[in-house]
Write an enzyme that holds these catalytic residues in place. Sequence first.
Site, mmCIF file in Angstrom:
data_model
loop_
_atom_site.group_PDB
_atom_site.id
_atom_site.type_symbol
_atom_site.label_atom_id
_atom_site.label_comp_id
_atom_site.label_asym_id
_atom_site.label_seq_id
_atom_site.Cartn_x
_atom_site.Cartn_y
_atom_site.Cartn_z
ATOM 1 N N CYS A 204 1.695 -1.033 0.503
ATOM 2 C CA CYS A 204 0.056 0.267 0.452
ATOM 3 C C CYS A 204 0.759 1.103 -0.005
ATOM 4 C CB CYS A 204 -0.841 0.304 1.272
ATOM 5 S SG CYS A 204 -1.475 1.346 0.970
ATOM 6 N N CYS A 207 -0.114 3.662 3.234
ATOM 7 C CA CYS A 207 0.606 3.569 4.725
ATOM 8 C C CYS A 207 2.046 3.410 4.295
ATOM 9 C CB CYS A 207 -0.345 2.456 4.875
ATOM 10 S SG CYS A 207 -1.857 2.480 5.244
ATOM 11 N N HIS A 217 -6.970 -0.276 0.569
ATOM 12 C CA HIS A 217 -7.401 0.969 1.714
ATOM 13 C C HIS A 217 -7.885 1.541 1.711
ATOM 14 C CE1 HIS A 217 -4.857 4.331 3.834
ATOM 15 N NE2 HIS A 217 -5.416 5.012 2.931
ATOM 16 N N CYS A 218 -8.909 2.178 2.799
ATOM 17 C CA CYS A 218 -9.487 2.612 2.548
ATOM 18 C C CYS A 218 -9.760 4.682 2.707
ATOM 19 C CB CYS A 218 -10.701 2.110 3.920
ATOM 20 S SG CYS A 218 -11.807 3.582 4.495
ATOM 21 N N CYS A 221 -11.141 5.866 6.372
ATOM 22 C CA CYS A 221 -10.896 5.297 7.617
ATOM 23 C C CYS A 221 -9.488 5.993 7.350
ATOM 24 C CB CYS A 221 -11.179 4.350 7.726
ATOM 25 S SG CYS A 221 -12.815 4.469 7.525
ATOM 26 N N CYS A 224 -5.400 0.132 5.725
ATOM 27 C CA CYS A 224 -6.116 -0.609 5.428
ATOM 28 C C CYS A 224 -6.553 -1.888 6.063
ATOM 29 C CB CYS A 224 -4.221 -1.697 5.423
ATOM 30 S SG CYS A 224 -3.532 -0.656 3.487
ATOM 31 N N HIS A 231 -16.829 0.754 2.456
ATOM 32 C CA HIS A 231 -16.883 1.790 3.976
ATOM 33 C C HIS A 231 -18.195 2.101 3.909
ATOM 34 C CE1 HIS A 231 -15.752 5.012 6.416
ATOM 35 N NE2 HIS A 231 -16.981 5.537 5.823
ATOM 36 N N CYS A 232 -18.550 2.174 5.293
ATOM 37 C CA CYS A 232 -20.306 1.784 5.090
ATOM 38 C C CYS A 232 -20.483 3.446 6.050
ATOM 39 C CB CYS A 232 -21.033 1.048 5.951
ATOM 40 S SG CYS A 232 -22.558 0.743 6.349
ATOM 41 N N CYS A 238 -15.800 1.369 8.472
ATOM 42 C CA CYS A 238 -15.280 0.122 7.294
ATOM 43 C C CYS A 238 -16.277 -1.377 8.153
ATOM 44 C CB CYS A 238 -13.808 -0.340 6.896
ATOM 45 S SG CYS A 238 -12.932 1.271 6.068
HETATM 46 ZN ZN LIG Z 1 -3.009 1.915 2.903
HETATM 47 ZN ZN LIG Z 2 -13.745 2.635 6.075
#
Ligand SMILES: [Zn+2]
Ligand SMILES: [Zn+2]
Length: 394
Positions: A204, A207, A217-218, A221, A224, A231-232, A238
């Site tokens: 990633c 990160c 990855h999000c 947020c 990872c 993502h809700c 997540c």
């Molecule tokens: Zn990440």
């Molecule tokens: Zn997320």
Amino acid sequence: MRLLTPGSKLQRTWSDFIDALYAPVGQDFNALYWLYRLSSALLDTILPCRDDLRRIRINGFACRLRPLIPCAGITLTLLCVISYFTTFRDTAVIKKGKSETLHTSIVVWLAFNVLSHYLYCIYKSPGIVISPKSEMTANINASVAKRNDAVIKIGGCCFIQSRVNINNEKKRCNFYEHYCTTNVKIDESTQNAVHHPMPNDTFCHKCEINRNARSHHCRVCKVCVLEYDHHCPWINGCIGYNNYRNFVLLIFYIMLGCWYGACLLALDFYAMMREYFQDNGFKIMGPQYGTGILDLPPPWTLLKDYRNTGKIDDDVILRAVFPFLLFVSICMFVFLLDHLLSIAKGFTTLEKKTRPDRNDVVNPFDLGIRKNFERVFGKSLINIIIPFPTHKKW
Ligand SMILES: [Zn+2]
Ligand SMILES: [Zn+2]
């Protein structure tokens, strides 16, 4: 409340405000400026917002609103339960001669399941791949915290953020690594096919870590997540490896609860609307309030009536609750079906979306329909009926 603790932003703004207010005559005092500064300090204190998100103005606004969405979800659930106890228990159960004990038990069981899975989803870690960056912020927090374990704060509902313990996340990632090396093998016969999802670790760039297979990855947020599903916004977090089971059960119980409520109220709603149309004729905009076919009163009228009479008209509650339950139950049915199909094929929602459009795609994580379901829900039926955290996996 720790709103005005010494050194807090609100306390500093407040003392600046007092200084400006009692400043010698002749110095400018702009009331609007102070109203803005005090309210934004208050918002920052009760709805914390991550510094890196606050820099972007629109995101800064959205990140303050985000923790309120799960709160709205929980409030809607509670309103439905309250409407049962204040209105429908009398009108749809007792007056119809149905068993009050049976129906009340079902409502309590459904509501308990919905609320527990909702809270699990919000406050249980989705399974985070810890990076040196997140470890650093966690250590800063740990030196401030009384307990000495390193914790990252993330997502959450209102001003209570969820706390993710770094050691637990690392243990889970190691377990997952072990699971992949022992269970996921690429068949020699499918060696030349396209494998999706890929069974190897990836890097990633955000990160700056090597993360487990199937992690993603999000952007919201900023971490990872293991077996990232999506993502809700309703959870303000997540959905991944560790809370996916709770998420699917949450959808299932919301659907079940809404179907149950809709079936209980369907005949009453039909009879009421028939009588209403016979009296008033069919009008797209209702004759009393003009707010559509249902002719629901606006909130301020509702509040005024409630203050005058001490109660809200049963018919109004029925007209609001039944269509809501019907609408939510249909949406949840579609979502649930989609997730069950993904589970059967061993994909996450993201992997299903990004599946290459070819015939020779092989999923190395697909264990067969039965085992795929067992992997998500566990083997015991009792854990699905009662929401106790007995099904624990690292
Ligand atoms: Zn990440
Ligand atoms: Zn997320």
